[in-house]
Design a protein around this motif. Structure first.
Motif, short mmCIF file in Angstrom:
data_model
loop_
_atom_site.label_atom_id
_atom_site.label_comp_id
_atom_site.label_asym_id
_atom_site.label_seq_id
_atom_site.Cartn_x
_atom_site.Cartn_y
_atom_site.Cartn_z
N GLU A 1 43.95 -36.40 87.40
CA GLU A 1 45.01 -36.87 86.37
C GLU A 1 44.49 -36.75 84.90
O GLU A 1 45.36 -36.78 83.76
CB GLU A 1 45.30 -38.58 86.67
N TYR A 2 43.46 -36.05 84.76
CA TYR A 2 42.84 -35.79 83.60
C TYR A 2 43.25 -34.39 83.33
O TYR A 2 43.28 -33.74 82.05
CB TYR A 2 41.42 -35.75 83.47
N ALA A 3 43.78 -33.53 84.11
CA ALA A 3 44.41 -32.25 83.82
C ALA A 3 45.62 -32.25 82.70
O ALA A 3 45.74 -31.38 82.02
CB ALA A 3 44.66 -31.55 85.02
N ALA A 4 46.45 -33.19 82.80
CA ALA A 4 47.50 -33.37 81.84
C ALA A 4 47.27 -34.14 80.67
O ALA A 4 48.09 -34.06 79.84
CB ALA A 4 48.66 -34.19 82.57
N LYS A 5 46.13 -34.42 80.30
CA LYS A 5 45.92 -35.14 79.14
C LYS A 5 45.97 -34.24 77.96
O LYS A 5 45.65 -32.85 77.94
CB LYS A 5 44.31 -35.59 79.11
N PRO A 6 46.61 -34.46 76.75
CA PRO A 6 46.69 -33.56 75.69
C PRO A 6 45.62 -33.43 74.94
O PRO A 6 45.64 -33.90 73.65
CB PRO A 6 48.07 -34.27 75.07
N TRP A 7 44.41 -32.72 75.55
CA TRP A 7 43.15 -32.87 74.84
C TRP A 7 42.81 -31.32 74.21
O TRP A 7 41.66 -30.91 73.99
CB TRP A 7 42.27 -33.13 75.68
N ARG A 8 43.87 -30.53 74.22
CA ARG A 8 43.79 -29.05 73.85
C ARG A 8 44.41 -28.94 72.14
O ARG A 8 45.57 -29.76 72.00
CB ARG A 8 44.13 -28.08 74.49
N PHE A 9 43.91 -28.59 71.17
CA PHE A 9 44.38 -28.43 69.78
C PHE A 9 44.22 -27.13 69.44
O PHE A 9 43.29 -26.37 69.35
CB PHE A 9 43.57 -29.47 69.00
N ASN A 10 45.51 -26.72 68.61
CA ASN A 10 45.35 -25.41 68.01
C ASN A 10 46.14 -25.43 66.71
O ASN A 10 47.15 -26.23 66.47
CB ASN A 10 45.98 -24.39 68.89
N ILE A 11 45.87 -24.54 65.81
CA ILE A 11 46.77 -24.28 64.59
C ILE A 11 48.07 -23.76 64.97
O ILE A 11 48.29 -22.65 65.81
CB ILE A 11 46.29 -23.41 63.75
N LYS A 12 49.18 -24.36 64.51
CA LYS A 12 50.60 -24.07 65.01
C LYS A 12 50.87 -22.80 64.80
O LYS A 12 50.60 -22.24 63.62
CB LYS A 12 51.43 -24.99 64.24
N ASP A 13 51.36 -22.12 65.55
CA ASP A 13 52.08 -20.85 65.58
C ASP A 13 50.86 -19.92 65.01
O ASP A 13 51.44 -18.64 64.53
CB ASP A 13 52.98 -20.66 64.37
N HIS A 14 49.77 -20.10 65.33
CA HIS A 14 48.78 -18.92 64.88
C HIS A 14 48.67 -17.88 65.97
O HIS A 14 48.71 -18.18 67.18
CB HIS A 14 47.41 -19.73 64.46
N PRO A 15 48.68 -16.42 65.59
CA PRO A 15 48.59 -15.52 66.84
C PRO A 15 47.25 -15.51 67.50
O PRO A 15 47.29 -15.00 68.52
CB PRO A 15 48.66 -14.15 65.97
N TYR A 16 46.33 -16.25 67.03
CA TYR A 16 44.98 -16.21 67.70
C TYR A 16 45.00 -17.28 69.08
O TYR A 16 43.92 -17.42 69.53
CB TYR A 16 43.88 -16.16 66.93
N VAL A 17 45.95 -18.15 69.10
CA VAL A 17 45.90 -18.98 70.20
C VAL A 17 45.96 -18.54 71.31
O VAL A 17 46.70 -17.34 71.46
CB VAL A 17 47.30 -20.08 69.93
N SER A 18 45.16 -18.76 72.24
CA SER A 18 44.79 -18.09 73.53
C SER A 18 46.03 -18.20 74.53
O SER A 18 46.48 -17.41 75.10
CB SER A 18 43.72 -18.87 74.32
N VAL A 19 46.84 -19.55 74.57
CA VAL A 19 47.95 -19.68 75.47
C VAL A 19 48.90 -20.57 74.67
O VAL A 19 48.55 -21.59 74.25
CB VAL A 19 47.62 -20.38 76.77
N LYS A 20 50.00 -20.17 74.29
CA LYS A 20 50.90 -20.96 73.55
C LYS A 20 51.38 -21.99 74.32
O LYS A 20 51.80 -21.90 75.55
CB LYS A 20 52.16 -20.15 73.24
N ALA A 21 51.39 -23.22 73.93
CA ALA A 21 51.63 -24.62 74.55
C ALA A 21 53.13 -24.57 74.80
O ALA A 21 53.82 -24.63 73.87
CB ALA A 21 51.00 -25.62 73.58
N LYS A 22 53.50 -24.86 76.00
CA LYS A 22 55.07 -24.91 76.47
C LYS A 22 55.37 -26.41 76.37
O LYS A 22 56.51 -26.55 75.89
CB LYS A 22 55.18 -24.59 77.95
N ASP A 23 54.57 -27.23 76.14
CA ASP A 23 55.14 -28.55 75.92
C ASP A 23 54.13 -29.30 74.87
O ASP A 23 53.87 -30.43 74.96
CB ASP A 23 54.99 -29.46 77.12
N GLY A 24 53.76 -28.70 73.78
CA GLY A 24 52.88 -29.12 72.66
C GLY A 24 53.85 -30.04 71.83
O GLY A 24 54.99 -29.81 71.94
N ARG A 25 52.91 -30.81 70.80
CA ARG A 25 53.88 -31.54 70.07
C ARG A 25 52.92 -31.63 68.71
O ARG A 25 51.52 -31.53 68.94
CB ARG A 25 54.17 -32.79 70.38
N ILE A 26 53.30 -32.10 67.72
CA ILE A 26 52.60 -32.06 66.53
C ILE A 26 51.70 -33.27 66.51
O ILE A 26 52.00 -34.21 66.78
CB ILE A 26 53.43 -31.98 65.30
#
Length: 221
Positions: free
Chosen positions: A186-211
């Motif tokens: 159940e901890y796999a789905a926790k929204p505990w990854r954070f990144n700078i929005k639309d930055h090209p260096y983000v490793s994997v673009k979040a499909k279900d990310g939110r601000i």
């Protein structure tokens, strides 16, 4: 280092979940034989507490590898994955409460930083972000390995440390589930990854990310 360049001490005392978004935009410094390399933190993941099934310290697991996580915030926690790729974490929080923030992606600050990082990575990719858009990639580009495990990231002038980023920068922060931790149940789905929005260096673009917030709104005091 001036007080302006020093990352606020309060960030190391936070839980990993509090610290992870607040580390974005700040600077990771690595001293090498080719000089100091500076890169901006673009993406992080929080691994916090003995209850987090995604953490190496889940259930209070205290081993030679995880021991550094049980100390007070400030040290680097460096470990190997797949027996070959190093990953860098910032230990945060209080003693005996294992908290760590994985640094997933960084961006070189200058062209000289990029050139030295490219030399260490020795890749021929035409995509600039491939240089350090992943935890293993950035560690290779910055020559980070287990020899740095336990070093104090609060202290400038050593092999590795953190500095405050440009206080005038502005960006939105995206939160989303962490990467490749299906075993965390159940901890796999926790929204505990954070990144700078639309930055090209983000490793994997979040499909279900939110601000989650903004850099200015989360600046530690």
């Amino acid at each position: 280092m001036s007080d302006k360049d020093r990352l606020p001490a309060s960030i190391y005392q936070m839980t990993a979940l509090e610290a992870a978004p607040r580390l974005l935009g700040h600077t990771l410094v690595r001293r090498t034989e080719d000089g100091e390399i500076r890169s901006r933190i673009i993406e992080t993941e929080a691994y916090g507490g003995v209850e987090d099934k995604g953490s190496h310290a889940f259930g209070g697991r205290r081993t030679d590898r995880t021991r550094v996580m049980f100390g007070e915030g400030g040290p680097a926690y460096v470990y190997l994955i797949y027996g070959m790729y190093s990953c860098l974490n910032v230990v945060t929080g209080q003693e005996d409460d294992p908290q760590a923030v994985l640094i997933r992606a960084t961006e070189p600050l200058t062209e000289l930083d990029r050139l030295v990082m490219s030399k260490y990575r020795d890749i021929k990719s035409r995509k600039p972000a491939d240089l350090s858009n992943g935890p293993g990639k950035l560690c290779r580009a910055l020559r980070i390995d287990r020899s740095l495990n336990g070093l104090d990231l609060r202290t400038p002038g050593g092999p590795i440390w953190l500095e405050a980023g440009d206080e005038d920068q502005e960006f939105d922060i995206v939160e989303s589930p962490r990467i490749n931790i299906d075993y965390a149940e159940e901890y796999a789905a926790k929204p505990w990854r954070f990144n700078i929005k639309d930055h090209p260096y983000v490793s994997v673009k979040a499909k279900d990310g939110r601000i989650f917030g903004t850099f200015q709104g989360l600046r530690p005091s």
